[in-house]
Structures are given as structure tokens and as C-alpha cells.
Scaffold this motif. Structure first.
Motif, short mmCIF file in Angstrom:
data_model
loop_
_atom_site.label_atom_id
_atom_site.label_comp_id
_atom_site.label_asym_id
_atom_site.label_seq_id
_atom_site.Cartn_x
_atom_site.Cartn_y
_atom_site.Cartn_z
N GLN A 71 0.93 -1.49 -0.14
CA GLN A 71 0.07 -0.02 0.46
C GLN A 71 0.84 1.25 0.18
O GLN A 71 0.39 2.60 -0.62
CB GLN A 71 -1.16 0.19 1.02
N GLU A 74 2.92 2.00 -3.25
CA GLU A 74 2.06 2.25 -3.99
C GLU A 74 1.78 3.93 -4.07
O GLU A 74 1.47 4.64 -4.86
CB GLU A 74 0.17 1.71 -4.49
N ARG A 78 2.60 7.17 -6.94
CA ARG A 78 2.07 7.92 -7.46
C ARG A 78 2.24 9.24 -7.25
O ARG A 78 2.37 9.85 -8.22
CB ARG A 78 0.42 7.45 -6.18
N ARG A 87 7.22 1.62 -11.91
CA ARG A 87 6.69 1.04 -11.02
C ARG A 87 6.96 -0.16 -10.33
O ARG A 87 6.75 -0.75 -9.10
CB ARG A 87 5.15 1.38 -11.54
N TYR A 91 8.88 -1.83 -7.22
CA TYR A 91 7.88 -2.88 -6.51
C TYR A 91 9.39 -4.13 -6.28
O TYR A 91 9.20 -5.07 -5.20
CB TYR A 91 6.69 -3.48 -7.38
#
Length: 279
Positions: A71, A74, A78, A87, A91
Motif C-alpha cells: 500500500q 503504491e 503515485r 513502478r 515493487y
């Protein structure tokens, strides 16, 4: 802390800093405060946009070994306006969800895949492993990009060759920098799965020693996947060649990527067929 894990955290820290440095307050939707001593967002601004504490984000960017959730990853992605490739890379580095990073020991392509390459005719085609070593090719690829059969293992690494080969620079001319940056970004994206691997580190150090451009661009942490699009080649005997690039994974060897360069026009196809006929 084991070396590979420590290097992964440092890679994550440097990646975040480069992404933060490129983003202005205006782009992030923050009020401008006039001239700044350093470019980009401040750590506190990224923390604010991500909904985390300044201390926690600072620790993350310092490469400390802290707990990170999907979470939060992410939210930071953003806030930093990461694209799809960035992205994915983030990760990999932050959550360590992918395999440990040892490349499959067997990089020999199947008979069926070699048959596919050979049947591409006037479309130069080759296969690369995660480190961007050329492990399979067809005749057209050799006639245009160089005789892979005669090259050493290191020379068949496309990152090494891009940054060290005068022939590659001759083929690409004014398009060399775009190609080299794209190839480096592909390599960097793959490196996220192999941080700490001695073979990768050795290659990075070797290219760094001989290429000023590589030394300058490597710290920028650019990551990309996918084809280059239109490829313009200045072949020493065939002249101008234009290709469109197609990339896909081999189903029976998913760690390998197949690249097919399709002639973009009839003139290019005719020139490649002439090369094939004269070989």
C-alpha cells in the motif's frame, strides 16, 4: 545484513532519489516556493504526498532496512508519478517479491526456437537472456549487426557491445544515444531481479571502466521494458535500413526474450535479401 540485501536497499534508495529530483512542485500539484537550492521535490514533500512520516520516508531513501507494505509502495509510486516500468522496478526493489535473482543456468535455445529464427528470412532476429546476452540469432542478424558466431561471450552482451563497439556507433550514428539509453534502461530494469549477483556486478564494473557515457547514465536509474520502435541502421554496404521491432518471451524459456526486426519498407527488405544472397 547480507551483501545482496544491502545492495538492494541502496539501489532502492538511489532510485527514489533520482525520481524525486526530476519532479517539480508544480508537477506534483504543490505550491511553488520560488527558487530552490536543489532540483526536484524535498523528502518532506514526497512524504506528505504519500501519507507517510518524513522520518520514515527519509529512512527509506537512506537505504535503511525497514518494513514496507504494498500500500505504501503504491502511494509513493503515485506521488513520484512513476510510469509502468518504474513502478514495476520499485515493487521489485522495495517488496522483494520476485525470485532471488539467479539466472537460469541453461541459456541454450531450443531447436524449435532456432528454426523460428532461421525462418524469419529478411527480418534480423535474435534471443537475449535477462543480462541482455545474445544467445541465439539468425543469418540476417549476423549480416547486419555483426558475426555473433565469431564473438566472445562478452562481445555478445548487447550492453557491452553498445557502449564499446565502434561498429555499433557506425550503424546507429545520430541515433546511437537514444539506442544506448534504451538498452541501458532495459538492463537496469532486469538488474532489479539480480542485485548482488557477482556476474552482473562484474559486467557493470567492466562497462563503467571503458565507457564515459555508461558512467554518466548509470546513476540516473532509468528503467524501461519493451521494444525501441523504429530502428534506423546505416549499414556499411547495404546503406540505409529501417526496421520495426517486435519483442516477446519464448513460452518454453520464459526468461528469454525474442527480438524480431521487421523491415519497415520494401526497399529495406530488398537490401537485406541482397545481403543474404551474397553471403
Amino acid at each position: 545484513m547480507e551483501q545482496a540485501h544491502r545492495e538492494r536497499l541502496q539501489e532502492l534508495a538511489q532510485f527514489l532519489k533520482t525520481r524525486r529530483d526530476r519532479l517539480t512542485p508544480e508537477q506534483a500539484g504543490l505550491p511553488s516556493e520560488g527558487r530552490r537550492r536543489t532540483p526536484g521535490l524535498r523528502r518532506g514533500e514526497v512524504a506528505q504526498l504519500s501519507g507517510v512520516s518524513v522520518d520514515w520516508y527519509t529512512w527509506l531513501e537512506q537505504g535503511r532496512d525497514i518494513q514496507v507494505s504494498a500500500q505504501v509502495v503504491e502511494s509513493i509510486a503515485r506521488a513520484l508519478q512513476l510510469d509502468a516500468d518504474e513502478r514495476k522496478h520499485f515493487y521489485r526493489l522495495a517488496l522483494q517479491q520476485l525470485p532471488s535473482g539467479q539466472a537460469p543456468a541453461e541459456n541454450v535455445i531450443t531447436i524449435q526456437l532456432q528454426r523460428f529464427l532461421d525462418r524469419q528470412g529478411a527480418s534480423p532476429a535474435y534471443v537475449t537472456d535477462p543480462q541482455l546476452n545474445i544467445v541465439g540469432w539468425n543469418k540476417a542478424a549476423c549480416l547486419i549487426y555483426g558475426d555473433y558466431e565469431a564473438m566472445s561471450l562478452r562481445e555478445r552482451n548487447s550492453v557491452w557491445r553498445t557502449f564499446t563497439s565502434p561498429y555499433v556507433r557506425q550503424l546507429l550514428r545520430e541515433n546511437w544515444e537514444n539506442h544506448a539509453r534504451h538498452r541501458l534502461a532495459q538492463f537496469r530494469a532486469s538488474y532489479g531481479d539480480y542485485i548482488g549477483d557477482s556476474g552482473w556486478i562484474e559486467l557493470i564494473e567492466d562497462v563503467s571502466r571503458v565507457s564515459e557515457e555508461f558512467r554518466a547514465w548509470w546513476p540516473q536509474h532509468d528503467v524501461l521494458s519493451g521494444p525501441e520502435g523504429r530502428k534506423i541502421i546505416h549499414h556499411p554496404s547495404a546503406g540505409l535500413l529501417v526496421f520495426e521491432q517486435l519483442l516477446f518471451h519464448a513460452a518454453d524459456s520464459p526468461h528469454l526474450v525474442v527480438t524480431v526486426n521487421l523491415p519497415a519498407d520494401e526497399e529495406t527488405e530488398g537490401k537485406v535479401r541482397e545481403l543474404l544472397g551474397g553471403a
